[in-house]
Design a protein around this motif. Sequence first.
Motif, PDB file in Angstrom:
ATOM      1  N   ALA A 235       0.894  -1.134  -0.034  1.00  0.00           N
ATOM      2  CA  ALA A 235       0.213   0.133  -0.140  1.00  0.00           C
ATOM      3  C   ALA A 235       1.001   1.031  -0.106  1.00  0.00           C
ATOM      4  O   ALA A 235       0.660   2.625  -0.729  1.00  0.00           O
ATOM      5  CB  ALA A 235      -1.262  -0.039   0.947  1.00  0.00           C
ATOM      6  N   ARG A 236       1.544   1.263   0.784  1.00  0.00           N
ATOM      7  CA  ARG A 236       2.657   2.172   1.406  1.00  0.00           C
ATOM      8  C   ARG A 236       3.129   2.767  -0.649  1.00  0.00           C
ATOM      9  O   ARG A 236       3.696   3.812  -1.020  1.00  0.00           O
ATOM     10  CB  ARG A 236       3.774   2.557   1.885  1.00  0.00           C
ATOM     11  CG  ARG A 236       5.335   3.434   1.765  1.00  0.00           C
ATOM     12  CD  ARG A 236       5.627   3.335   3.122  1.00  0.00           C
ATOM     13  NE  ARG A 236       6.646   2.410   2.622  1.00  0.00           N
ATOM     14  CZ  ARG A 236       8.262   1.619   3.230  1.00  0.00           C
ATOM     15  NH1 ARG A 236       8.432   2.296   4.470  1.00  0.00           N
ATOM     16  NH2 ARG A 236       9.093   1.619   2.808  1.00  0.00           N
ATOM     17  N   ALA A 237       3.219   1.745  -0.751  1.00  0.00           N
ATOM     18  CA  ALA A 237       4.438   1.768  -2.416  1.00  0.00           C
ATOM     19  C   ALA A 237       3.065   2.755  -3.516  1.00  0.00           C
ATOM     20  O   ALA A 237       3.885   3.683  -4.284  1.00  0.00           O
ATOM     21  CB  ALA A 237       4.660   0.272  -2.892  1.00  0.00           C
ATOM     22  N   VAL A 238       1.833   1.626  -3.516  1.00  0.00           N
ATOM     23  CA  VAL A 238       0.799   2.727  -4.204  1.00  0.00           C
ATOM     24  C   VAL A 238       0.736   4.149  -4.436  1.00  0.00           C
ATOM     25  O   VAL A 238       1.108   4.640  -4.649  1.00  0.00           O
ATOM     26  CB  VAL A 238      -0.788   1.904  -3.766  1.00  0.00           C
ATOM     27  CG1 VAL A 238      -1.001   2.457  -4.339  1.00  0.00           C
ATOM     28  CG2 VAL A 238      -0.107   0.679  -4.327  1.00  0.00           C
ATOM     29  N   LEU A 239       0.923   4.432  -2.618  1.00  0.00           N
ATOM     30  CA  LEU A 239       0.362   5.852  -2.072  1.00  0.00           C
ATOM     31  C   LEU A 239       1.500   6.547  -2.256  1.00  0.00           C
ATOM     32  O   LEU A 239       1.898   7.978  -2.701  1.00  0.00           O
ATOM     33  CB  LEU A 239      -0.027   5.697  -1.036  1.00  0.00           C
ATOM     34  CG  LEU A 239      -1.098   5.095  -1.069  1.00  0.00           C
ATOM     35  CD1 LEU A 239      -1.453   4.715   0.642  1.00  0.00           C
ATOM     36  CD2 LEU A 239      -2.909   5.629  -1.122  1.00  0.00           C
ATOM     37  N   GLU A 240       2.446   6.260  -2.523  1.00  0.00           N
ATOM     38  CA  GLU A 240       3.696   7.475  -2.323  1.00  0.00           C
ATOM     39  C   GLU A 240       4.843   7.274  -3.623  1.00  0.00           C
ATOM     40  O   GLU A 240       5.631   7.859  -3.920  1.00  0.00           O
ATOM     41  CB  GLU A 240       4.846   6.494  -1.247  1.00  0.00           C
ATOM     42  CG  GLU A 240       4.210   6.871   0.252  1.00  0.00           C
ATOM     43  CD  GLU A 240       5.610   6.899   1.355  1.00  0.00           C
ATOM     44  OE1 GLU A 240       6.097   5.965   1.474  1.00  0.00           O
ATOM     45  OE2 GLU A 240       5.298   6.515   2.581  1.00  0.00           O
ATOM     46  N   ASP A 241       4.324   6.751  -4.695  1.00  0.00           N
ATOM     47  CA  ASP A 241       5.750   6.625  -5.222  1.00  0.00           C
ATOM     48  C   ASP A 241       5.186   7.400  -6.611  1.00  0.00           C
ATOM     49  O   ASP A 241       3.591   7.891  -6.598  1.00  0.00           O
ATOM     50  CB  ASP A 241       5.455   4.744  -6.395  1.00  0.00           C
ATOM     51  CG  ASP A 241       7.026   4.072  -5.912  1.00  0.00           C
ATOM     52  OD1 ASP A 241       7.625   4.736  -6.035  1.00  0.00           O
ATOM     53  OD2 ASP A 241       6.991   2.837  -5.753  1.00  0.00           O
ATOM     54  N   ALA A 242       5.521   7.356  -7.439  1.00  0.00           N
ATOM     55  CA  ALA A 242       5.777   8.248  -8.597  1.00  0.00           C
ATOM     56  C   ALA A 242       4.270   8.296  -9.922  1.00  0.00           C
ATOM     57  O   ALA A 242       4.519   6.950 -10.317  1.00  0.00           O
ATOM     58  CB  ALA A 242       6.892   8.404 -10.095  1.00  0.00           C
ATOM     59  N   SER A 243       3.416   8.280  -8.553  1.00  0.00           N
ATOM     60  CA  SER A 243       2.035   8.231  -9.262  1.00  0.00           C
ATOM     61  C   SER A 243       0.915   9.490  -9.555  1.00  0.00           C
ATOM     62  O   SER A 243       0.085  10.175  -8.689  1.00  0.00           O
ATOM     63  CB  SER A 243       1.046   7.243  -8.809  1.00  0.00           C
ATOM     64  OG  SER A 243       1.887   6.394  -8.547  1.00  0.00           O
ATOM     65  N   PRO A 244       1.601  10.212 -10.948  1.00  0.00           N
ATOM     66  CA  PRO A 244       0.685  11.545 -11.481  1.00  0.00           C
ATOM     67  C   PRO A 244      -0.585  11.270 -11.313  1.00  0.00           C
ATOM     68  O   PRO A 244      -1.617  10.596 -11.975  1.00  0.00           O
ATOM     69  CB  PRO A 244       1.627  11.525 -13.304  1.00  0.00           C
ATOM     70  CG  PRO A 244       1.592  10.485 -13.079  1.00  0.00           C
ATOM     71  CD  PRO A 244       1.721   9.470 -12.215  1.00  0.00           C
ATOM     72  N   GLU A 245      -1.402  12.902 -10.573  1.00  0.00           N
ATOM     73  CA  GLU A 245      -2.948  12.411 -11.073  1.00  0.00           C
ATOM     74  C   GLU A 245      -2.765  13.565 -11.789  1.00  0.00           C
ATOM     75  O   GLU A 245      -4.050  14.251 -11.812  1.00  0.00           O
ATOM     76  CB  GLU A 245      -3.759  12.409  -9.441  1.00  0.00           C
ATOM     77  CG  GLU A 245      -2.924  10.880  -9.162  1.00  0.00           C
ATOM     78  CD  GLU A 245      -3.567  11.266  -7.059  1.00  0.00           C
ATOM     79  OE1 GLU A 245      -4.367  12.447  -7.251  1.00  0.00           O
ATOM     80  OE2 GLU A 245      -3.735  10.171  -7.025  1.00  0.00           O
ATOM     81  N   HIS A 246      -2.333  14.431 -11.558  1.00  0.00           N
ATOM     82  CA  HIS A 246      -2.522  16.117 -12.617  1.00  0.00           C
ATOM     83  C   HIS A 246      -1.310  17.194 -12.850  1.00  0.00           C
ATOM     84  O   HIS A 246      -0.292  16.599 -12.708  1.00  0.00           O
ATOM     85  CB  HIS A 246      -3.302  17.064 -11.465  1.00  0.00           C
ATOM     86  CG  HIS A 246      -1.978  17.282  -9.970  1.00  0.00           C
ATOM     87  ND1 HIS A 246      -1.434  18.445 -10.890  1.00  0.00           N
ATOM     88  CD2 HIS A 246      -2.603  16.970  -9.075  1.00  0.00           C
ATOM     89  CE1 HIS A 246      -1.184  18.504  -9.300  1.00  0.00           C
ATOM     90  NE2 HIS A 246      -0.936  17.420  -8.703  1.00  0.00           N
ATOM     91  N   GLY A 247      -1.567  17.756 -14.261  1.00  0.00           N
ATOM     92  CA  GLY A 247      -0.802  17.819 -15.053  1.00  0.00           C
ATOM     93  C   GLY A 247      -0.606  19.863 -15.315  1.00  0.00           C
ATOM     94  O   GLY A 247      -1.713  20.208 -14.958  1.00  0.00           O
ATOM     95  N   PRO A 248      -0.300  20.545 -15.591  1.00  0.00           N
ATOM     96  CA  PRO A 248      -0.029  21.512 -15.904  1.00  0.00           C
ATOM     97  C   PRO A 248      -1.083  22.566 -16.413  1.00  0.00           C
ATOM     98  O   PRO A 248      -1.298  21.419 -17.664  1.00  0.00           O
ATOM     99  CB  PRO A 248       1.230  22.639 -15.880  1.00  0.00           C
ATOM    100  CG  PRO A 248       2.175  21.710 -16.688  1.00  0.00           C
ATOM    101  CD  PRO A 248       1.655  19.392 -15.937  1.00  0.00           C
TER     102      PRO A 248
END
Length: 402
Positions: A235-248
């Motif tokens: 779960a920590r890997a899912v929540l803390e790794d490079a998981s983009p959700e939005h951009g400029p």
Amino acid sequence: MTPVVELVEHAPAVSVALPDGVGRALAALRIVDATPDPYSPGRWSLRAGSKVGAVTVTVPGHDELTVRIVPKVPIGRLFFLLGYSLDPAGAWRDGEVDVAEHREVLPALAHAVERQVDRALRRGLLQGYRVTEETSPVVRGRIREAEQIRRRFGATLPVEVVYDDFTTDVAENRILRAAVERLLRLPGVPREVRRRLLHQRARLADVTVLVRGRPLPEWRPSRLNARYHHALCLARAVLEDASPEHGPGGLRVEGFLFEMNKLFEDFVTVALREALRGSGYIARFQDPLHLDEARAVRMKPDLVLYGPGRAPCAVADAKYKAERPGGYPDADLYQMLAYCTALGLGEGHLVYAKGNAGHAAHRVRHAGTVIHQHALDLDQDPAGLLADVAEVAARLVNTPHV
């Protein structure tokens, strides 16, 4: 426009027909190296670096584009590296990470998380005491006298109280629910896995949903939460790794990416520490150093090994990068020489993912410093990989001082 682009980590660039707006968005997000093709208008050259996984990018005025980046190593091996770096003493030590038949990062990750969450919750949700502070119409626990005076001076009710509540709404369950919610928002999760994730979310329905962007609640491993350990690590890997959700610029980005540079670095440093456990040496990760006497030039080698007398006795740096035909980059040697000079060590160690050669040693002119280059074959089974790490660890403890 190509709806799905499939790339391979560190493979040659691929020419893809893309609207300029989408190409510029990919270049700005730095998910892949994206440059316009100078000879073919309307086409972009895309090359994957060290990030693997899948993302869907939505640019205002254009259709969605999904970019899938396949790792060079098998999915099972990638999850062994991840699992070992998170929990080296656990069941993942032997490489048994349940990714089923999935061959892509996101489906495999979602499957592994759901299976671990299911195992954690089979005996019911973990319960524990949680300190609760609230305004109550009745006295429960202890009155927070300072808050009562500050907020309600002279009033009898309501009352500011604090009490210990025995509940399932504890940090461990909150983290599991946050990981499940995160995966359910991502496109590319297989339908059957998504169905099972929805079932896990229903089991955690009474648990508070974490606010996105805030730090994860703290938890401590214990005998009581032992069945949660593997699930919490994933779960920590899912929540803390490079998981983009939005951009400029109004971009919407949904997906999950592993940074292979960090994954390899974490595995190497943790595996070296485990190989030296019980030897009397202390391994420190990213220990801050200074190159100059004025302490103006900072350095952070991946691992510094300290002997029983607390003096540095070895230094190592992990480098996950593709080897060039002429060998590894010279800049790595210069960096390691600086580490050795600052620490007063006669030898330094660079640990690479598999290259064209095995161990090599370079003696620096007029200094006598020896810089070792080690190559780990990530394609071999976990036992062989850990045996190679143990050989590197043995060389570390025999490092001479200047």
